[in-house]
Write an enzyme that holds these catalytic residues in place. Structure first.
Site, mmCIF file in Angstrom:
data_model
loop_
_atom_site.group_PDB
_atom_site.id
_atom_site.type_symbol
_atom_site.label_atom_id
_atom_site.label_comp_id
_atom_site.label_asym_id
_atom_site.label_seq_id
_atom_site.Cartn_x
_atom_site.Cartn_y
_atom_site.Cartn_z
ATOM 1 C CB SER A 30 42.320 41.196 40.855
ATOM 2 O OG SER A 30 40.924 40.989 40.816
ATOM 3 C CB CYS A 46 34.928 43.515 35.615
ATOM 4 S SG CYS A 46 34.514 42.930 37.269
ATOM 5 C CG HIS A 77 39.593 44.635 38.814
ATOM 6 N ND1 HIS A 77 39.174 45.394 37.729
ATOM 7 C CD2 HIS A 77 38.741 43.557 38.868
ATOM 8 C CE1 HIS A 77 38.127 44.815 37.167
ATOM 9 N NE2 HIS A 77 37.836 43.716 37.835
ATOM 10 C CE LYS A 107 47.833 38.493 41.750
ATOM 11 N NZ LYS A 107 47.778 38.952 43.160
ATOM 12 C CB ILE A 152 38.651 45.399 47.059
ATOM 13 C CG1 ILE A 152 37.832 44.103 46.952
ATOM 14 C CG2 ILE A 152 37.731 46.611 47.199
ATOM 15 C CD1 ILE A 152 37.064 43.751 48.212
#
Length: 392
Positions: free
Chosen positions: A208, A83, A336, A332, A210
């Site tokens: 968060s 990430c 993301h 959030k 997809i």
């Protein structure tokens, strides 16, 4: 040694982007970045693509974009750090400028996660911990990892599920003001609390989403900045990098990420920052789950250990509080898209420092410094970057 400045930025709309393919999604942000830097593809000397990509159709994104954006045969590199992929890509571009190997570098972050079914994506993300010890034998996915952090934190310091909800409410408050955010609707405590549990104590709105999306920045050396007469620019003042253990059982504490503390310590030393909450105008932190934002407050020194939840409870990370955090909606609410997340943070730092943020989410810029904190895995990789209006 040359310094590196951001001289152009671009950002796609984040969310479910079945309306575009991968090169079209990349071009949405690349085109804007090139235009804002007053450059053409032929001016780019080297380009870096942050892309995890295991869930999407195309894996050779640099070559695809070399063809689509007329960048061939310029040099490129594809970067992956879970990430934190976007910040790792910035690291490559930044060091290329610092070393003198290039004067203009394009850094692109992109992800099209929704090309695979959600269960597949959740499984693939789960492999970014310790696959053998934690995923294969115990089925631990990322909501599970951060639920361990949350339950340990709540037990040690007395934080509540309502404190976690305050982080989600702030994210949606600012996401509603960001035209590029995946979620643009405000929520309240009742909405968060009645959400279904994903992994106790984390509920739906603690997690968060997809996301598909891209973000792009263009870096230039100080020589090129002077030569081009660039007026609107933001310098990379410092970047710290840390690495954590793969296996959580090797860690001493679940309430903090040692790699993030290490990266912050390096960045603050390079940027000569002693009191971050007073010397920074704001920050973007890696809120993949609400507990992650609270832990970040403490790992970055915005407050003492065990007091992060109080900042959330008291609203001290809204604009006008002790230090504004994630006033773009964060992971959030903004979304993301893993490879793009760190680059999106850089875009936000550029906009905030140059007072170009959207109405209702512009922080007060007094010190001319903004921080980005980007985590890969559960602290497996950590990048802390300080951006500033004044060259070091």
């Amino acid at each position: 040694m040359s310094e590196a400045a951001i001289i152009g930025v671009g950002h796609s709309v984040f969310g479910t982007r079945r309306d575009v393919n991968i090169p079209e999604l990349c071009w949405e942000s690349m085109k804007k970045a090139l235009e804002s830097a007053n450059l053409e593809p032929k001016d780019i000397e080297f380009f870096v693509v942050g892309n995890l990509g295991i869930w999407s159709s195309e894996l050779a994104v640099p070559s695809i974009m070399a063809e689509y954006a007329d960048l061939a045969p310029k040099g490129s590199m594809r970067v992956e750090a879970a990430c934190a992929t976007g910040s790792a890509a910035i690291r490559v571009g930044y060091t290329a400028i610092k070393s003198g190997l290039a004067d203009i570098v394009l850094v692109l972050g992109v992800e099209k996660m929704q090309e695979s079914p959600n269960p597949n994506v959740i499984e693939l993300i789960g492999r970014f911990g310790s696959y053998f010890w934690e995923f294969e034998n115990f089925g631990l996915t990322f909501p599970g990892y951060y639920a361990l952090h949350a339950s340990a934190y709540m037990m040690k310091y007395g934080a509540t599920e309502e404190d976690l909800a305050k982080v989600a409410i702030k994210a949606h408050y600012y996401g509603a003001k960001n035209p590029f955010a995946q979620f643009r609707k405000e929520i309240d405590v009742a909405t968060v609390m009645k959400g279904p549990y994903v992994a106790w104590p984390l509920k739906l709105f603690d997690c968060s989403p997809i996301t598909d999306g891209s973000a792009c920045i263009i870096l230039a050396s100080d020589k090129k900045v002077k030569e081009m007469g660039v007026e609107e620019k933001v310098w990379i003042l410092a970047q710290g990098v840390g690495t954590g253990t793969a296996n959580l059982s090797k860690r001493e504490d679940f309430t903090s990420l040692a790699s993030a503390r290490y990266a912050a310590e390096q960045a603050y030393k390079l940027a000569k920052i002693e009191d971050p909450a007073k010397e920074l105008d704001g920050a973007n932190v890696h809120d993949c789950f609400t507990i992650a934002e609270i832990m970040a407050y403490e790992d970055l020194g915005f407050c003492k250990r065990g007091e992060g939840y109080k900042l959330a409870r008291e609203g001290q990370t809204y604009i006008g509080g002790k230090i504004p955090v994630n006033v773009d909606g964060g992971l959030k609410a903004k979304g993301h898209p893993i490879g793009a997340t760190g680059v999106s943070m850089a875009v936000e730092a550029y906009k905030q420092l140059l007072r170009k943020a959207d109405k209702g989410r512009q922080a007060d810029i007094k010190n001319g410094r903004w921080l980005a904190h980007n985590i890969g895995g559960t602290g497996h990789y950590a990048y802390v970057t300080i951006y500033g209006l004044e060259r070091r």
